[in-house]
Write an enzyme that holds these catalytic residues in place. Structure first.
Site, PDB file in Angstrom:
ATOM      1  N   ASN A 142       2.140   4.891  16.485  1.00  0.00           N
ATOM      2  CA  ASN A 142       0.822   4.290  16.753  1.00  0.00           C
ATOM      3  C   ASN A 142       0.668   3.949  18.227  1.00  0.00           C
ATOM      4  O   ASN A 142      -0.299   3.311  18.619  1.00  0.00           O
ATOM      5  CB  ASN A 142       0.575   3.053  15.882  1.00  0.00           C
ATOM      6  CG  ASN A 142       1.277   1.825  16.406  1.00  0.00           C
ATOM      7  OD1 ASN A 142       2.394   1.907  16.889  1.00  0.00           O
ATOM      8  ND2 ASN A 142       0.616   0.684  16.330  1.00  0.00           N
ATOM      9  N   GLY A 192      -5.543  -8.783   8.141  1.00  0.00           N
ATOM     10  CA  GLY A 192      -4.866  -7.856   9.048  1.00  0.00           C
ATOM     11  C   GLY A 192      -5.005  -8.143  10.538  1.00  0.00           C
ATOM     12  O   GLY A 192      -4.444  -7.417  11.365  1.00  0.00           O
ATOM     13  N   LYS A 250      -1.933   9.351  13.381  1.00  0.00           N
ATOM     14  CA  LYS A 250      -0.582   8.814  13.604  1.00  0.00           C
ATOM     15  C   LYS A 250       0.547   9.791  13.241  1.00  0.00           C
ATOM     16  O   LYS A 250       1.553   9.859  13.939  1.00  0.00           O
ATOM     17  CB  LYS A 250      -0.393   7.520  12.811  1.00  0.00           C
ATOM     18  CG  LYS A 250      -1.271   6.380  13.279  1.00  0.00           C
ATOM     19  CD  LYS A 250      -1.019   5.134  12.455  1.00  0.00           C
ATOM     20  CE  LYS A 250      -1.999   4.035  12.809  1.00  0.00           C
ATOM     21  NZ  LYS A 250      -1.692   2.769  12.157  1.00  0.00           N
ATOM     22  N   ILE A 284      -3.709  -6.098   4.532  1.00  0.00           N
ATOM     23  CA  ILE A 284      -3.689  -5.651   5.937  1.00  0.00           C
ATOM     24  C   ILE A 284      -5.079  -5.212   6.428  1.00  0.00           C
ATOM     25  O   ILE A 284      -5.258  -4.881   7.587  1.00  0.00           O
ATOM     26  CB  ILE A 284      -2.614  -4.577   6.214  1.00  0.00           C
ATOM     27  CG1 ILE A 284      -2.929  -3.281   5.492  1.00  0.00           C
ATOM     28  CG2 ILE A 284      -1.233  -5.093   5.873  1.00  0.00           C
ATOM     29  CD1 ILE A 284      -2.064  -2.118   6.004  1.00  0.00           C
TER      30      ILE A 284
END
Ligand code: ATR
Length: 283
Positions: free
Chosen positions: A92, A246, A71, A223
């Site tokens: 992302n 998540g 990322k 998450i």
């Protein structure tokens, strides 16, 4: 919108990639929308990312998602990117523009926030005190999302304090850095507790935190989605806290990606969440 005569194509680049749930999510939507299309996992090592991203254009992809560890690297490669991703320092999502340019976006922050709104529509973030554990890439997106919702303060706690300090430097004064060794004793005014570390993920040890001081009204958001219920969430649920894994974040970061790639707004549903949860359980 892509050319109507050709199948819609997108994918996710990462390393490793085979455990990604994204193909199940996106291919469910292709079916749901009665579209001919495919979303594929793409194993891409960091030193091949540039050529892999440029290949999207030639292969007729509308774009791709990016996951660990690509990322931060990808934001340096794309031709332009959104203001949110510049602040967060990572993208992302990449979309291929009609002129072949690559445009980067970050939807992790809005996926995180919209995941809460979907699961707990009455839960208010504005003016709330939030505690966030971890100061890696995910934490940057989470903190950005929380600040955009107007939380009053984020207590940021990371094993390596200097990384939390640099996140505060980048994202602002509403972040207060708390030392890792003090993590158990700062929870008494917390409305939302978020784990963004890898602790509790399948194959990792559990997050070492005592929730004794956390109000029972607080929401605990991990998450992580594998396992679906981390040890943190299990303990939180048993003491009466609301909990969230998540999966919702994953779904809600994907919705704007579809809007950008295909000009279509897909939706979340209990059916979709169940399919994704079953897929985690059957791994
Ligand atoms: P991501 O992009 O998923 O956020 P990352 O940037 O590698 O991944 O961040 C991982 C986070 O997990 C970091 O906050 C890391 O803490 P450090 O900054 O101290 O490395 C945290 N983490 C990893 N292993 C940990 C452990 N054993 N105990 C506590 N935190 C840990």
């Amino acid at each position: 919108m892509s050319h109507p005569d050709k199948p819609l194509l997108a994918g996710v680049m990462g390393c490793p990639i085979k455990h990604s749930l994204s193909p199940i999510l996106h291919n469910y939507w292709f079916k749901e929308e009665c579209l001919q299309g495919s979303y594929v996992p793409l194993l891409v090592e960091p030193d091949k990312l540039k050529s892999a991203l440029r290949s999207l254009v030639k292969l007729g992809f509308s774009g791709c998602n990016l996951t660990i560890p690509l990322k931060e690297l990808a934001i340096e490669i794309v031709d332009d990117c959104c203001e949110h991703s510049k602040k967060i320092g990572a993208i992302n999502c990449v979309s291929v523009q009609p002129n072949g340019f690559l445009y980067g976006s970050n939807y992790d922050w809005s996926g995180f926030v919209n995941g809460i709104k979907y699961a707990f529509p009455d839960f208010q973030l504005k003016d709330k005190l939030v505690t966030v554990l971890g100061a890696g890439g995910s934490s940057r997106a989470v903190c950005y999302g929380l600040l955009s919702e107007g939380v009053s303060e984020i207590l940021l706690i990371n094993r390596t304090t200097s990384k939390a300090e640099s996140l505060k430097q980048d994202l602002g004064e509403a972040i207060k850095v708390v030392k890792w060794e003090d993590r158990h004793s700062y929870l008494s005014d917390t409305s939302l507790f978020v784990n963004t570390t890898n602790q509790g993920m399948a194959g990792e040890t559990s997050l070492d935190i005592s929730l004794d001081m956390l109000p029972v009204e607080a929401l605990v958001y991990d998450i992580i989605y594998n396992p679906l219920e981390s040890e943190l969430l299990r303990v939180a649920r048993n003491r009466g806290n609301m909990t969230l894994n998540g999966i919702n974040m994953l779904i809600h970061q994907a919705i704007p990606a579809w809007e950008q790639w295909f000009n279509i707004t897909p939706t979340s549903s209990e059916k979709l969440i169940n399919i994704m949860e079953e897929s985690v359980n059957s791994e």
